[in-house]
Write a protein that holds these residues in place. Structure first.
Motif, PDB file in Angstrom:
ATOM      1  N   GLY A  47      68.576  75.896 157.834  1.00 52.31           N
ATOM      2  CA  GLY A  47      68.665  74.543 158.455  1.00 52.31           C
ATOM      3  C   GLY A  47      67.485  73.542 158.756  1.00 52.31           C
ATOM      4  N   LYS A  48      66.377  74.319 159.078  1.00 48.02           N
ATOM      5  CA  LYS A  48      65.141  73.381 159.178  1.00 48.02           C
ATOM      6  C   LYS A  48      64.544  73.066 157.845  1.00 48.02           C
ATOM      7  CE  LYS A  48      61.471  72.633 162.199  1.00 48.02           C
ATOM      8  NZ  LYS A  48      61.439  71.925 163.516  1.00 48.02           N
ATOM      9  N   ILE A  49      64.530  73.705 156.799  1.00 52.05           N
ATOM     10  CA  ILE A  49      64.069  73.177 155.745  1.00 52.05           C
ATOM     11  C   ILE A  49      65.069  72.149 154.944  1.00 52.05           C
ATOM     12  CG2 ILE A  49      63.581  73.946 153.198  1.00 52.05           C
ATOM     13  CD1 ILE A  49      63.222  76.556 154.102  1.00 52.05           C
ATOM     14  N   TRP A  50      66.188  72.311 155.175  1.00 55.41           N
ATOM     15  CA  TRP A  50      67.244  71.178 154.735  1.00 55.41           C
ATOM     16  C   TRP A  50      67.325  69.733 155.613  1.00 55.41           C
ATOM     17  CZ3 TRP A  50      70.666  71.932 150.561  1.00 55.41           C
ATOM     18  CH2 TRP A  50      71.344  70.614 150.450  1.00 55.41           C
ATOM     19  N   ASN A  51      67.088  69.991 156.806  1.00 53.98           N
ATOM     20  CA  ASN A  51      67.139  68.748 157.672  1.00 53.98           C
ATOM     21  C   ASN A  51      66.408  69.359 158.919  1.00 53.98           C
ATOM     22  OD1 ASN A  51      67.324  66.529 159.126  1.00 53.98           O
ATOM     23  ND2 ASN A  51      69.516  66.064 158.598  1.00 53.98           N
ATOM     24  N   GLN A  67      66.056  75.460 144.892  1.00 47.97           N
ATOM     25  CA  GLN A  67      64.536  75.305 145.102  1.00 47.97           C
ATOM     26  C   GLN A  67      64.586  75.819 146.726  1.00 47.97           C
ATOM     27  OE1 GLN A  67      63.798  71.428 144.050  1.00 47.97           O
ATOM     28  NE2 GLN A  67      62.269  72.282 142.896  1.00 47.97           N
ATOM     29  N   ILE A  68      65.432  75.617 147.426  1.00 47.27           N
ATOM     30  CA  ILE A  68      65.244  76.088 148.993  1.00 47.27           C
ATOM     31  C   ILE A  68      65.528  77.608 149.123  1.00 47.27           C
ATOM     32  CG2 ILE A  68      66.276  75.710 151.027  1.00 47.27           C
ATOM     33  CD1 ILE A  68      66.727  72.732 150.547  1.00 47.27           C
ATOM     34  N   GLN A  69      66.405  77.920 148.277  1.00 45.76           N
ATOM     35  CA  GLN A  69      66.529  79.491 148.261  1.00 45.76           C
ATOM     36  C   GLN A  69      65.203  80.140 147.918  1.00 45.76           C
ATOM     37  OE1 GLN A  69      70.099  79.392 145.525  1.00 45.76           O
ATOM     38  NE2 GLN A  69      71.502  79.908 147.046  1.00 45.76           N
ATOM     39  N   HIS A  70      64.587  79.609 146.826  1.00 47.90           N
ATOM     40  CA  HIS A  70      63.333  80.244 146.538  1.00 47.90           C
ATOM     41  C   HIS A  70      62.331  80.014 147.629  1.00 47.90           C
ATOM     42  CE1 HIS A  70      65.100  80.860 142.823  1.00 47.90           C
ATOM     43  NE2 HIS A  70      64.940  79.538 142.231  1.00 47.90           N
TER      44      HIS A  70
END
Length: 217
Positions: free
Chosen positions: A173-177, A200-203
């Motif tokens: 969640g922090k990376i997403w928003n 990319q976020i998964q990586h």
């Protein structure tokens, strides 16, 4: 968004010089900032003017707080965080982690989203611009906290375990928003704004949380 911030700062300084009696209202400052950006920037390639003129409520309120020098009140901050949390798109099939090696390449790359890039091209995360991540990388920013040993410090020995679920979900969640957890965070809303894809976020998640990643060694 940095350009909007600069515009707001410049207007605030100008208002202070003129004096309190003629200081523009928040609405006036907002219009002046928008006019300044529109006159100084134009669409070229995939870099369109809407990137700096499309200001949602979150950015508007945080910009106003920044200009006034007063943080958002607790109730407003909580409302903004709740609204942004609702925008988080969780990974398909509940798969949070990808390949940490690809995550490292994404973290090191700051390329993408310029007028010379093509639409749909892969963007970098530019994570090292603000964070230390691995001890091998000696060039990094300090705007954000060090992420070295991120998973290890938080006791994530098995990211798929029930015990690790809270920190895994928080990290996604922090990376997403980031504004879902800190209303006026300076961290880019990577997923929400489409800077990084779900894969990319998964990586990047794997880079931070995989026990095999150099981050956790």
């Amino acid at each position: 968004m940095k350009k909007i911030h600069i515009a707001w700062t410049a207007l605030a300084v100008a208002a202070a010089v003129v004096g309190c009696a003629s200081t523009p209202s928040g609405a006036d400052l907002d219009k002046m900032a928008q006019d300044m950006v529109k006159s100084g920037f134009h669409t070229k390639g995939i870099a369109n003017i809407e990137r700096v003129t499309a200001i949602d409520e979150t950015l508007k309120l945080c910009n106003e707080a920044d200009v006034s020098g007063k943080p958002l009140d607790t109730a407003t901050a909580k409302r903004i965080e709740e609204a942004n949390l609702k925008t988080v798109k969780w990974p398909a099939g509940g798969k949070f982690l990808g390949d940490w090696k690809q995550g490292e390449a994404i973290a090191q790359s700051g390329r993408g989203l310029t007028w010379t890039d093509t639409a749909g091209g892969a963007n970098g995360g530019n994570c090292y611009n603000c964070h230390q991540i691995t001890k091998e990388e000696i060039s990094f920013g300090t705007i954000g906290p060090s992420l070295y040993n991120y998973g290890k410090i938080r006791g994530v020995s098995d990211p798929s375990s029930a015990a690790s679920k809270p920190i895994v979900e928080y990290t996604w969640g922090k990376i997403w928003n980031a504004k879902a957890y800190n209303a006026c965070s300076n961290m880019p809303r990577a997923g929400h704004m489409g800077n990084l894809t779900e894969a990319q976020i998964q990586h990047v998640m794997a880079l931070l949380l995989d026990p095999a990643s150099p981050v956790n060694k």
